[in-house]
Design an enzyme around this catalytic site. Sequence first.
Site, PDB file in Angstrom:
ATOM      1  N   ASP A   9      31.028  37.427  37.567  1.00 39.96           N
ATOM      2  CA  ASP A   9      32.065  36.614  38.194  1.00 39.96           C
ATOM      3  C   ASP A   9      32.637  37.468  39.333  1.00 39.96           C
ATOM      4  O   ASP A   9      32.412  38.690  39.370  1.00 39.96           O
ATOM      5  CB  ASP A   9      33.133  36.275  37.141  1.00 39.96           C
ATOM      6  CG  ASP A   9      34.318  35.548  37.740  1.00 39.96           C
ATOM      7  OD1 ASP A   9      34.100  34.612  38.534  1.00 39.96           O
ATOM      8  OD2 ASP A   9      35.476  35.918  37.441  1.00 39.96           O
ATOM      9  N   LEU A  10      33.349  36.882  40.257  1.00 42.02           N
ATOM     10  CA  LEU A  10      33.875  37.653  41.392  1.00 42.02           C
ATOM     11  C   LEU A  10      35.381  37.943  41.253  1.00 42.02           C
ATOM     12  O   LEU A  10      35.798  39.089  41.080  1.00 42.02           O
ATOM     13  CB  LEU A  10      33.609  36.880  42.696  1.00 42.02           C
ATOM     14  CG  LEU A  10      34.175  37.499  43.966  1.00 42.02           C
ATOM     15  CD1 LEU A  10      33.499  38.828  44.300  1.00 42.02           C
ATOM     16  CD2 LEU A  10      33.997  36.530  45.152  1.00 42.02           C
ATOM     17  N   ASP A  11      36.160  36.855  41.325  1.00 38.76           N
ATOM     18  CA  ASP A  11      37.620  37.014  41.333  1.00 38.76           C
ATOM     19  C   ASP A  11      38.105  37.526  39.973  1.00 38.76           C
ATOM     20  O   ASP A  11      37.862  36.892  38.944  1.00 38.76           O
ATOM     21  CB  ASP A  11      38.289  35.667  41.639  1.00 38.76           C
ATOM     22  CG  ASP A  11      37.934  35.162  43.035  1.00 38.76           C
ATOM     23  OD1 ASP A  11      38.043  35.951  43.986  1.00 38.76           O
ATOM     24  OD2 ASP A  11      37.539  33.986  43.174  1.00 38.76           O
ATOM     25  N   THR A  17      41.596  39.135  43.597  1.00 36.04           N
ATOM     26  CA  THR A  17      42.042  38.174  44.613  1.00 36.04           C
ATOM     27  C   THR A  17      43.132  37.249  44.074  1.00 36.04           C
ATOM     28  O   THR A  17      43.705  36.482  44.849  1.00 36.04           O
ATOM     29  CB  THR A  17      40.859  37.313  45.085  1.00 36.04           C
ATOM     30  OG1 THR A  17      40.109  36.980  43.937  1.00 36.04           O
ATOM     31  CG2 THR A  17      39.992  38.042  46.085  1.00 36.04           C
ATOM     32  N   LYS A  45      43.367  30.847  37.074  1.00 37.42           N
ATOM     33  CA  LYS A  45      42.240  31.793  37.089  1.00 37.42           C
ATOM     34  C   LYS A  45      40.950  31.120  36.638  1.00 37.42           C
ATOM     35  O   LYS A  45      40.925  30.464  35.600  1.00 37.42           O
ATOM     36  CB  LYS A  45      42.538  33.002  36.205  1.00 37.42           C
ATOM     37  CG  LYS A  45      43.528  33.941  36.853  1.00 37.42           C
ATOM     38  CD  LYS A  45      43.644  35.250  36.110  1.00 37.42           C
ATOM     39  CE  LYS A  45      44.602  36.176  36.849  1.00 37.42           C
ATOM     40  NZ  LYS A  45      44.919  37.381  36.077  1.00 37.42           N
ATOM     41  N   SER A 114      30.271  32.527  40.638  1.00 36.77           N
ATOM     42  CA  SER A 114      31.705  32.358  40.911  1.00 36.77           C
ATOM     43  C   SER A 114      32.062  30.918  41.245  1.00 36.77           C
ATOM     44  O   SER A 114      31.256  30.201  41.835  1.00 36.77           O
ATOM     45  CB  SER A 114      32.083  33.245  42.109  1.00 36.77           C
ATOM     46  OG  SER A 114      33.348  32.906  42.617  1.00 36.77           O
ATOM     47  N   ALA A 115      33.290  30.521  40.906  1.00 36.89           N
ATOM     48  CA  ALA A 115      33.774  29.184  41.243  1.00 36.89           C
ATOM     49  C   ALA A 115      34.253  29.100  42.692  1.00 36.89           C
ATOM     50  O   ALA A 115      34.505  28.017  43.212  1.00 36.89           O
ATOM     51  CB  ALA A 115      34.940  28.824  40.317  1.00 36.89           C
ATOM     52  N   LYS A 145      33.473  25.755  35.500  1.00 33.50           N
ATOM     53  CA  LYS A 145      33.583  26.449  34.219  1.00 33.50           C
ATOM     54  C   LYS A 145      34.712  25.773  33.427  1.00 33.50           C
ATOM     55  O   LYS A 145      35.708  25.422  34.041  1.00 33.50           O
ATOM     56  CB  LYS A 145      33.932  27.932  34.433  1.00 33.50           C
ATOM     57  CG  LYS A 145      32.901  28.718  35.240  1.00 33.50           C
ATOM     58  CD  LYS A 145      33.436  30.106  35.603  1.00 33.50           C
ATOM     59  CE  LYS A 145      32.516  30.820  36.573  1.00 33.50           C
ATOM     60  NZ  LYS A 145      33.036  32.102  37.063  1.00 33.50           N
ATOM     61  N   GLU A 169      33.056  38.481  32.922  1.00 31.58           N
ATOM     62  CA  GLU A 169      34.050  37.442  33.216  1.00 31.58           C
ATOM     63  C   GLU A 169      35.469  37.887  32.871  1.00 31.58           C
ATOM     64  O   GLU A 169      35.671  38.599  31.889  1.00 31.58           O
ATOM     65  CB  GLU A 169      33.764  36.204  32.362  1.00 31.58           C
ATOM     66  CG  GLU A 169      33.167  35.043  33.087  1.00 31.58           C
ATOM     67  CD  GLU A 169      34.064  34.398  34.134  1.00 31.58           C
ATOM     68  OE1 GLU A 169      35.285  34.660  34.154  1.00 31.58           O
ATOM     69  OE2 GLU A 169      33.549  33.620  34.941  1.00 31.58           O
ATOM     70  N   ASP A 170      36.438  37.426  33.653  1.00 32.91           N
ATOM     71  CA  ASP A 170      37.840  37.730  33.328  1.00 32.91           C
ATOM     72  C   ASP A 170      38.602  36.491  32.844  1.00 32.91           C
ATOM     73  O   ASP A 170      39.737  36.615  32.407  1.00 32.91           O
ATOM     74  CB  ASP A 170      38.577  38.297  34.549  1.00 32.91           C
ATOM     75  CG  ASP A 170      38.806  37.234  35.607  1.00 32.91           C
ATOM     76  OD1 ASP A 170      37.822  36.537  35.955  1.00 32.91           O
ATOM     77  OD2 ASP A 170      39.946  37.065  36.056  1.00 32.91           O
TER      78      ASP A 170
END
Length: 221
Positions: A9-11, A17, A45, A114-115, A145, A169-170
């Site tokens: 995942d990115l953020d 971010t 998130k 990522s979303a 997601k 994932e966060d």
Amino acid sequence: MNDKGIIFDLDGVIVDTAKYHYLAWKKIADALGFEFTKAHNELLKGVSRTRSLEILLDIGKITLSDNEKQKKLISKNKDYLGYIEKMGADEILPGVLTVLDFLDENNIHYVLGSASKNAELILKQINLHHRFFGIVDGNAVSKAKPDPEVFLIGAHKLHLPPENCIVFEDAIAGVEAAKIANMTAIGIGDKETLSEADFVFNDFTEISEAFLYELLDSTKY
Ligand code: BG6
Ligand code: MG
């Protein structure tokens, strides 16, 4: 161990971010005349931009026409991009580069899942774009997601069956998506919040090489 692949995942995993999303959404809330707190921001998130606006409007108990909603989405993203355009490699979260270097040294491919529709831009800003084997972002998916679509496309890009994929994932919704996809889920964040994950670490500095070797050698946990 080359039969394994990673989906990041990115953020909240590679970069923080959420603070920029918060500032941009807060500006919208301020203009509409209600309070938007950091606790409220937690609800956004891992959630798509459109869904985030719905949640924001629910918090403020505000109803807008579709046309007004579109304007808010454009304005929020414009503001958010103002922060993103100032980002650099120094914003990569601690320990991430060590893990990416380990994966490169061991020929383990990794893709992004990522979303965010801004994912490619962010990866370019932090100079990581070229290192990813593939990118699956908010432009590539039709279902958000916890639907597993984003990760299943990621597995396809890795040319691997889902059970050979490991997801970092966060967000609760992201961990759920990984589990529905039959992947190994590694939570980055709070153990209690991410209790559905197979493993949870506060951040990447807690992940040892020994753990990575074990993870990549074994079949599904
Ligand atoms: C996710 C973030 O990665 O991307 C969410 O966790 C965000 O907070 C979503 O709403 C969509 O991002 P963007 O960049 O397309 O507005
Ligand atoms: Mg995230």
